[in-house]
Design a protein around this motif. Sequence first.
Motif, PDB file in Angstrom:
ATOM      1  N   PRO A   1       0.826  -1.211   0.000  1.00 28.22           N
ATOM      2  CA  PRO A   1       0.000   0.000   0.000  1.00 28.22           C
ATOM      3  C   PRO A   1       0.860   1.262   0.000  1.00 28.22           C
ATOM      4  N   ASN A   2       0.349   2.295  -0.658  1.00 29.22           N
ATOM      5  CA  ASN A   2       1.072   3.560  -0.719  1.00 29.22           C
ATOM      6  C   ASN A   2       0.558   4.479   0.393  1.00 29.22           C
ATOM      7  N   PRO A   3       1.369   4.727   1.428  1.00 27.78           N
ATOM      8  CA  PRO A   3       0.892   5.573   2.530  1.00 27.78           C
ATOM      9  C   PRO A   3       0.653   7.016   2.112  1.00 27.78           C
ATOM     10  N   ASN A   4       1.227   7.438   1.001  1.00 30.97           N
ATOM     11  CA  ASN A   4       1.069   8.821   0.555  1.00 30.97           C
ATOM     12  C   ASN A   4      -0.248   9.067  -0.166  1.00 30.97           C
ATOM     13  N   ALA A   5      -1.030   8.007  -0.398  1.00 34.20           N
ATOM     14  CA  ALA A   5      -2.324   8.178  -1.055  1.00 34.20           C
ATOM     15  C   ALA A   5      -3.332   8.843  -0.121  1.00 34.20           C
ATOM     16  N   GLY A   6      -3.081   8.801   1.189  1.00 31.49           N
ATOM     17  CA  GLY A   6      -3.968   9.421   2.155  1.00 31.49           C
ATOM     18  C   GLY A   6      -3.575  10.861   2.445  1.00 31.49           C
ATOM     19  N   PRO A   7      -4.305  11.520   3.353  1.00 27.37           N
ATOM     20  CA  PRO A   7      -4.017  12.931   3.659  1.00 27.37           C
ATOM     21  C   PRO A   7      -2.694  13.134   4.392  1.00 27.37           C
ATOM     22  N   LEU A   8      -2.269  12.135   5.177  1.00 30.15           N
ATOM     23  CA  LEU A   8      -1.008  12.231   5.916  1.00 30.15           C
ATOM     24  C   LEU A   8       0.034  11.345   5.242  1.00 30.15           C
ATOM     25  N   GLY A   9       1.010  11.947   4.666  1.00 31.07           N
ATOM     26  CA  GLY A   9       2.043  11.194   3.964  1.00 31.07           C
ATOM     27  C   GLY A   9       3.430  11.587   4.408  1.00 31.07           C
ATOM     28  N   TYR A  10       4.406  11.020   3.746  1.00 32.24           N
ATOM     29  CA  TYR A  10       5.808  11.291   4.067  1.00 32.24           C
ATOM     30  C   TYR A  10       6.200  12.678   3.564  1.00 32.24           C
ATOM     31  N   VAL A  11       7.031  13.378   4.323  1.00 32.49           N
ATOM     32  CA  VAL A  11       7.529  14.696   3.930  1.00 32.49           C
ATOM     33  C   VAL A  11       9.013  14.560   3.605  1.00 32.49           C
ATOM     34  N   PRO A  12       9.382  14.544   2.323  1.00 33.39           N
ATOM     35  CA  PRO A  12      10.799  14.348   1.960  1.00 33.39           C
ATOM     36  C   PRO A  12      11.618  15.607   2.187  1.00 33.39           C
ATOM     37  N   ARG A  13      12.918  15.407   2.343  1.00 30.83           N
ATOM     38  CA  ARG A  13      13.846  16.526   2.465  1.00 30.83           C
ATOM     39  C   ARG A  13      14.375  16.973   1.111  1.00 30.83           C
ATOM     40  N   SER A  14      14.516  16.027   0.178  1.00 32.23           N
ATOM     41  CA  SER A  14      15.254  16.303  -1.059  1.00 32.23           C
ATOM     42  C   SER A  14      14.391  16.924  -2.145  1.00 32.23           C
ATOM     43  N   PHE A  15      13.076  16.837  -2.030  1.00 32.89           N
ATOM     44  CA  PHE A  15      12.195  17.355  -3.072  1.00 32.89           C
ATOM     45  C   PHE A  15      10.856  17.712  -2.451  1.00 32.89           C
ATOM     46  N   ALA A  16       9.926  18.206  -3.275  1.00 31.04           N
ATOM     47  CA  ALA A  16       8.724  18.834  -2.731  1.00 31.04           C
ATOM     48  C   ALA A  16       7.483  17.949  -2.756  1.00 31.04           C
ATOM     49  N   THR A  17       7.460  16.903  -3.544  1.00 28.67           N
ATOM     50  CA  THR A  17       6.234  16.125  -3.705  1.00 28.67           C
ATOM     51  C   THR A  17       6.476  14.645  -3.434  1.00 28.67           C
ATOM     52  N   THR A  18       5.388  13.938  -3.200  1.00 31.78           N
ATOM     53  CA  THR A  18       5.436  12.490  -3.050  1.00 31.78           C
ATOM     54  C   THR A  18       4.594  11.842  -4.138  1.00 31.78           C
ATOM     55  N   TYR A  19       4.777  10.550  -4.308  1.00 25.71           N
ATOM     56  CA  TYR A  19       4.041   9.788  -5.321  1.00 25.71           C
ATOM     57  C   TYR A  19       2.733   9.305  -4.703  1.00 25.71           C
ATOM     58  N   GLN A  20       1.616   9.837  -5.203  1.00 22.11           N
ATOM     59  CA  GLN A  20       0.323   9.546  -4.598  1.00 22.11           C
ATOM     60  C   GLN A  20      -0.537   8.606  -5.429  1.00 22.11           C
ATOM     61  N   GLN A  21       0.004   8.093  -6.519  1.00 21.62           N
ATOM     62  CA  GLN A  21      -0.760   7.174  -7.350  1.00 21.62           C
ATOM     63  C   GLN A  21      -0.932   5.838  -6.636  1.00 21.62           C
ATOM     64  N   PRO A  22      -1.981   5.090  -6.977  1.00 19.84           N
ATOM     65  CA  PRO A  22      -2.148   3.757  -6.357  1.00 19.84           C
ATOM     66  C   PRO A  22      -1.032   2.819  -6.782  1.00 19.84           C
ATOM     67  N   ARG A  23      -0.873   1.744  -6.043  1.00 18.80           N
ATOM     68  CA  ARG A  23       0.165   0.773  -6.369  1.00 18.80           C
ATOM     69  C   ARG A  23      -0.078   0.188  -7.756  1.00 18.80           C
TER      70      ARG A  23
END
Length: 323
Positions: free
Chosen positions: A32-54
């Motif tokens: 499962p992709n934890p970033n698909a929900g409202p609370l996701g990982y906050v990266p240091r190296s870039f601004a966005t996360t991958y929110q598409q389904p698996r």
Amino acid sequence: MSTGALLTRAGRAAISLAVAYTISFLAMAFAPNPNAGPLGYVPRSFATTYQQPRFAKQAASLLEQFLAWAVRLLTLDLGSIETYTGVMSITSMLVDSLLVTLIYLIPAAFIAIVAGTVVQLLAVAVERGDLTKKATVLGAAAVATPVFLFAYLIHIYLPVFVFRLTNSIVELGYDSQAGPLRPRNLRAMLWPFFTMTAYLFAIQLRAAGADLSQYAGEPFVKTARAKGVGVWGICRHVFPHSAARLLTVLSSEMLGIVLVGLYVVEWVTRTPGFGTLTIDAVGSRHPGLIFGVVLLPVLVVVTVNFLQDAYYELIDPRVDPVS
């Protein structure tokens, strides 16, 4: 070892890369992709996360996606990602982060390898049978110490040392907006540099001690001492007997330990190198980034092992590595 054996090992290297890619793909497909929900990982190296389904939940079949990403990997088309300064290709990000890591890691590794080897050679050359054992035990104890403790101690004392050296407060934080060779960023790399130097020195002290200790009581060493050969002369006699083995240990057996230490050190020291990018890749779930940070170390390992086998075949055929 014949040329056919080298070709066989090259085939094994290719299979290793394929297996690593397949395992990474299956993890992306079903975990499962934890970033698909409202609370996701906050990266240091870039601004966005991958929110598409698996991958298993996407429209295209798994086989189609598997083959498509395999082609993209072969062509280095890993996609792009939004950073804090704009959109950047993942391939360029991998290269930039690897450059940051190599700037401090190469000199740290060189100093640690030379120093660790010299210390153990001197322990063998000096006429004290227990000295090599003590040095080896010291190295084992240092390796067993968590690397983040090295980083913590250096974090405490490095600013004090720099202040006393320059008589002023110097900014040691990394500026991600500037290039890695800018003076401020080079100063910031002192933290991971000293940490990895201490860590790699401990690894080399243990590895060299385990191999060189067997020569302390050898007849040729005792004969050299009896003839009055100096300490450095004995070191020159002992080192060629162990050089190939030390190369093997450093290039393959210890590489995994070094990589794990690298991830921890860069995350703790907030260095935007390959280790930090790897942690961000896992948390953000960008497929191209994950494939890149997984396959690049695997490529390094299998390449080093292949070059090691080629060395034994072409330069030192007396040594036959374990298949």
